[in-house]
Design a protein around this motif. Structure first.
Motif: not given
Length: 202
Positions: A75-76, A79, A82-83, A91
């Motif tokens: 999950l981290i 995140i 995505q940037y 994902s």
């Protein structure tokens, strides 16, 4: 354009704060401990490097903790991906890559723990696992060029960042999970001696 809306919002928040403060100070039962941002000191049985080393070398690889570590790291990583990665990187593909990495990392780190005779400091473990994890990621990246799970070639600084991220999460997770497990075992042993149920162990 409507200043009265801001004034009304501030008034509502102030009333809510006042009501909550009145309930906490007048109606709620007193707390069993004072509010503190500092964690309680570890029991003597949970201190030192030998505990972590022993648990790391003897525990099972495939358990609930491994699944929890995969989800947390995945999950981290999603995140940050995505940037930092292109928009066409899915994902689900990042999660698949991270899941494979965490499993390989768990196998390698346990193998290293079994070959080592003594525990080492967190800094030494972080530095050593960073080098190991970079080798794992580099090998996976090379194999990925064949199967093309993620069709993107991250730059070296970006790869180093993700390796650093993976290393910090996995190493600290293992450390704190060890202390968490040791605390539960100590509470269970104390409850057995006194005959009272330990918190969270009923």
């Amino acid at each position: 354009n409507r200043p009265w809306v801001l004034v009304l919002a501030i008034a509502v928040v102030a009333v809510l704060i006042a009501v909550c403060w009145w309930i906490i100070t007048r109606k709620a039962p007193p707390g069993d401990r004072r509010l503190s941002l500092r964690a309680d000191p570890l029991p003597p049985e949970c201190r030192g490097l030998e505990l972590y080393h022993t648990v790391k070398a003897t525990k099972k690889i495939f358990d609930l903790a491994l699944l929890e570590k995969i989800v947390l790291t995945g999950l981290i990583s999603v995140i940050f991906a995505q940037y930092l990665l292109p928009d066409d990187v899915r994902s689900a593909r990042v999660l698949a890559f991270v899941a494979i990495f965490v499993v390989v990392n768990a196998v390698v780190s346990q193998w290293l723990a079994r070959r080592s005779r003594t525990g080492r400091s967190v800094v030494v473990v972080l530095a050593g696992m960073f080098a190991v994890n970079f080798g794992i990621v580099f090998a996976m990246d090379y194999l990925e060029r064949v199967v093309r799970v993620i069709d993107v070639r991250p730059s070296l600084p970006l790869m180093l960042f993700f390796v650093f991220l993976f290393t910090v999460i996995t190493v600290l997770y293992d450390r704190y999970r060890t202390v968490f497990t040791a605390r539960r075992l100590l509470e269970r042993a104390a409850a057995t001696e006194t005959g009272a149920p330990a918190a969270g162990l009923e």
